[in-house]
Write a protein that holds these residues in place. Structure first.
Motif, PDB file in Angstrom:
ATOM      1  N   VAL A  75       0.496  -1.157  -0.219  1.00 35.72           N
ATOM      2  CA  VAL A  75      -0.159   0.068  -0.058  1.00 35.72           C
ATOM      3  C   VAL A  75       0.904   1.230   0.017  1.00 35.72           C
ATOM      4  O   VAL A  75       0.870   2.281  -0.664  1.00 35.72           O
ATOM      5  N   ASP A  76       1.985   1.396   1.086  1.00 34.68           N
ATOM      6  CA  ASP A  76       2.757   2.492   1.142  1.00 34.68           C
ATOM      7  C   ASP A  76       3.683   3.057   0.015  1.00 34.68           C
ATOM      8  O   ASP A  76       3.874   3.442  -0.511  1.00 34.68           O
ATOM      9  N   GLN A  79       1.542   1.915  -3.729  1.00 34.43           N
ATOM     10  CA  GLN A  79       0.577   2.945  -4.022  1.00 34.43           C
ATOM     11  C   GLN A  79      -1.535   1.629  -4.351  1.00 34.43           C
ATOM     12  O   GLN A  79      -2.026   2.441  -4.612  1.00 34.43           O
ATOM     13  N   ASP A  81      -4.941   0.649  -3.737  1.00 33.91           N
ATOM     14  CA  ASP A  81      -5.729   0.395  -3.366  1.00 33.91           C
ATOM     15  C   ASP A  81      -6.642  -0.128  -2.286  1.00 33.91           C
ATOM     16  O   ASP A  81      -7.423   0.631  -1.653  1.00 33.91           O
ATOM     17  N   TYR A 108      -5.796  -2.569  -7.155  1.00 35.14           N
ATOM     18  CA  TYR A 108      -6.190  -1.486  -7.826  1.00 35.14           C
ATOM     19  C   TYR A 108      -7.368  -0.929  -8.502  1.00 35.14           C
ATOM     20  O   TYR A 108      -7.630  -2.300  -8.860  1.00 35.14           O
TER      21      TYR A 108
END
Length: 139
Positions: A75-76, A79, A81, A108
């Motif tokens: 996630v970090d 990115q 979702d 995503y």
């Protein structure tokens, strides 16, 4: 303790190449070579354990903790979702490698990065049957 015939034991031992994502004393995480989404990672204990039902609670806990760390990183850094953390236990549940593992699958909204689809459509069940099964499972 490892099984010389186990695919994941051989990956952990370095006998089969992998792209390492994470490693600690108890676990190893590597990129899945048949990914369902960009960043799909497999997290395994270094000790051979057939599945979630046979896992020593400490082995299960360390593997789940590593899967959580990989999920946070997806996630970090990627990115993503969202993220799915999946375990398949037994052939009927689609387990194909009989070494405990978690699939960490970043999700995503951009479907060019994500080919995983929901395998069932949730719908309300029979509440009486659900209650009866819940009572059987309760301990």
């Amino acid at each position: 303790m490892s099984d010389p015939d186990c695919l994941f034991c051989n990956i952990v031992a370095g006998n089969i190449p992998s792209t390492k994502v994470y490693e600690d004393d108890e676990t190893y995480a590597f990129m899945d070579i048949a990914p369902a989404a960009e960043g799909h990672t497999v997290v395994v204990p270094k000790t051979h354990t057939k599945d979630v039902l046979e896992a020593d609670p400490a082995v299960y806990a360390s593997t789940a903790k590593a899967a959580q760390a990989v999920a946070r990183r997806a996630v970090d850094v990627l990115q993503a979702d969202g993220v799915n953390v999946l375990n398949n236990c037994g052939p009927a549940a689609w387990q194909t490698v009989f070494h405990l593992h978690f699939h960490v699958i970043p999700r995503y909204t951009d479907k060019s990065k994500d080919s995983l689809t929901l395998p069932w459509v949730p719908h309300p069940g029979d509440l009486d049957a659900i209650r009866a099964i819940g009572e059987k499972l309760a301990f």
